[in-house]
Scaffold this motif. Structure first.
Motif: not given
Length: 462
Positions: A257-260, A332-337, A389-390
């Protein structure tokens, strides 16, 4: 900074190579002065830059509403958010303050008496950098190019044209007062120009695409020039059987979530079967609290949808069954995991090597032996133990900034800073009064023999 105007692709590429060649005798102190001038010019034009950026954002929002632009690209476009602009400025100064990467000796050998060989770092040459949305890339690449001694041709996304134009004007103003040629940094505007530039392998030495999977793959297919970059940012987090629960929750939420929209955001969560009863529900609830959508394999889904389990208020909207055909191979590049399970560390490593994009992958564990196996067994540019990972970022690594992230296995890998923009040349010096010739050496009687004595040197002695 020169723009392309009506010049042909060949003229642009040729000018870039000529500017590179002319810059090789520009001193390190002159390059630092140019960078500080660039920072000052940008800082003084902050309001103008923000005004242009807001206009780009408003136009981009309409494109998102029309379905022609993704929300992830829209997020990347915003230069006014948080400390993004200040971080961009700090990156220029950080790069300026780094040691000069050129002229370092990485190998030195006396081949024979008075015959010395040196391997010396040097710039690659003329770069073509293609990117989407992120206008700060113009500044990042300019800083690295000026410091490293590489010239650059830049092409940003059309959605950031107004911001890029103002940034370019600031940089051009600063460079016009420096020792570098105006064509040292150039910008181009259209896809047609890029298509033609990709054929200019006589003058352009390296292409660096930054952006979507589609962008990078299209460049790789079209270019006659070597390409450095990555096509996806599919990063995995593996929660080992010896993971600490609170540590795991903290790291997973940050990585996701820090930067999806970042290429170093977590896209796949892998859980060891042994910690499902003790850890999974708590991890899932923490992710749901953070508004993350979960795409679960049958095992993890059963824990969250069982009639006997406590249901999170977002379960009905945020918890779904994963599609095995695509959800473990997608950025995903969004709030999906995407979530899956594994029975062992070795199977987790095998899964990551199969499904990740070899960008950055994480193990969460209190077991040093498990971490040791993971960081060596996972075939990625970054392998982290108990860290988000960020952190896979040139600025965070201390590179000042980065030109991009490479998942390839030649030349540079991971975040590419100054060192990744350097190659080397061999310099041979004869100190003999008559010079050295190869014909004097051999195995027959009367011939000279090579001595190959190591030399100690940090820079060329002349």
């Amino acid at each position: 900074m020169a723009t392309s105007h009506a010049r042909s692709a060949e003229e642009i590429a040729k000018a870039s190579k000529a500017a590179f060649e002319a810059s090789q005798l520009v001193s390190s102190s002159e390059r630092v002065a140019a960078l500080e001038s660039i920072r000052q010019s940008l800082a003084a034009s902050r309001d103008e830059i923000f005004e242009a950026n807001r206009s780009d954002i408003e136009a981009a929002k309409k494109e998102v509403e029309a379905g022609r632009l993704s929300t992830s690209l829209l997020k990347r476009l915003d230069l006014t958010a948080g400390d993004k602009f200040q971080s961009m400025l700090d990156g220029v100064s950080d790069v300026a303050n780094l040691p000069d990467p050129a002229g370092k000796i990485t190998y030195a050998c006396e081949l024979d008496d008075a015959l010395e060989l040196y391997r010396v770092t040097c710039p690659i040459g003329a770069l073509l950098v293609i990117f989407e949305a992120r206008p700060e890339v113009v500044v990042n690449i300019t800083a690295l190019a000026v410091k490293s001694g590489n010239s650059a041709i830049l092409k940003g996304g059309k959605e950031s044209n107004l911001t890029t134009a103002v940034l370019s004007k600031c940089i051009r103003s600063a460079l016009s007062q420096s020792s570098l040629h105006p064509d040292y940094i150039q910008t181009v505007q259209t896809r047609e120009e890029i298509a033609s530039l990709l054929d200019q392998d006589r003058y352009i030495d390296l292409v660096i695409p930054r952006g979507s999977n589609a962008l990078v793959r299209s460049i790789q297919r079209a270019s006659k020039i070597p390409v450095m970059g990555h096509a996806d940012g599919i990063c995995c987090v593996y929660v080992d059987k010896d993971a600490d629960l609170e540590k795991a929750k903290r790291i997973i939420v940050d990585a996701k979530t820090d930067y999806p929209a970042g290429c170093n955001a977590a896209e796949i969560l892998i859980l060891h079967n042994d910690i499902l009863d003790s850890h999974w529900s708590s991890i899932a609830n923490t992710l749901l609290d953070a508004d993350v959508h979960l795409r679960c394999d049958p095992t993890t889904l059963s824990y969250l949808t069982s009639p006997n389990s406590a249901q999170h208020q977002r379960s009905s909207t945020h918890v779904h069954a994963a599609d095995p055909s695509k959800d473990y191979d997608i950025e995903h590049l969004s709030n999906i995991i995407s979530v899956t399970t594994t029975s062992s560390l070795q199977s987790a490593i095998q899964f990551i090597n199969t499904h990740s994009s070899h960008h950055t992958d994480v193990i969460i564990t209190e077991s040093e032996p498990a971490a040791s196996i993971f960081v060596r067994g996972v075939d990625s540019a970054g392998t982290f133990w108990n860290a988000s990972s960020r952190f896979a970022d040139g600025f965070r690594y201390g590179f000042g900034t980065e030109v991009g992230i490479s998942t390839g296995k030649t030349h540079a890998r991971g975040p590419v800073g100054l060192e990744g923009l350097m190659i080397y040349k061999y310099v041979l010096r004869s100190k003999d009064g008559t010079g050295h010739i190869v014909g004097e050496y051999g195995n027959s009687e009367g011939k000279k023999r090579y001595k190959h004595r190591p030399l100690t040197a940090e820079t060329l002695p002349f």
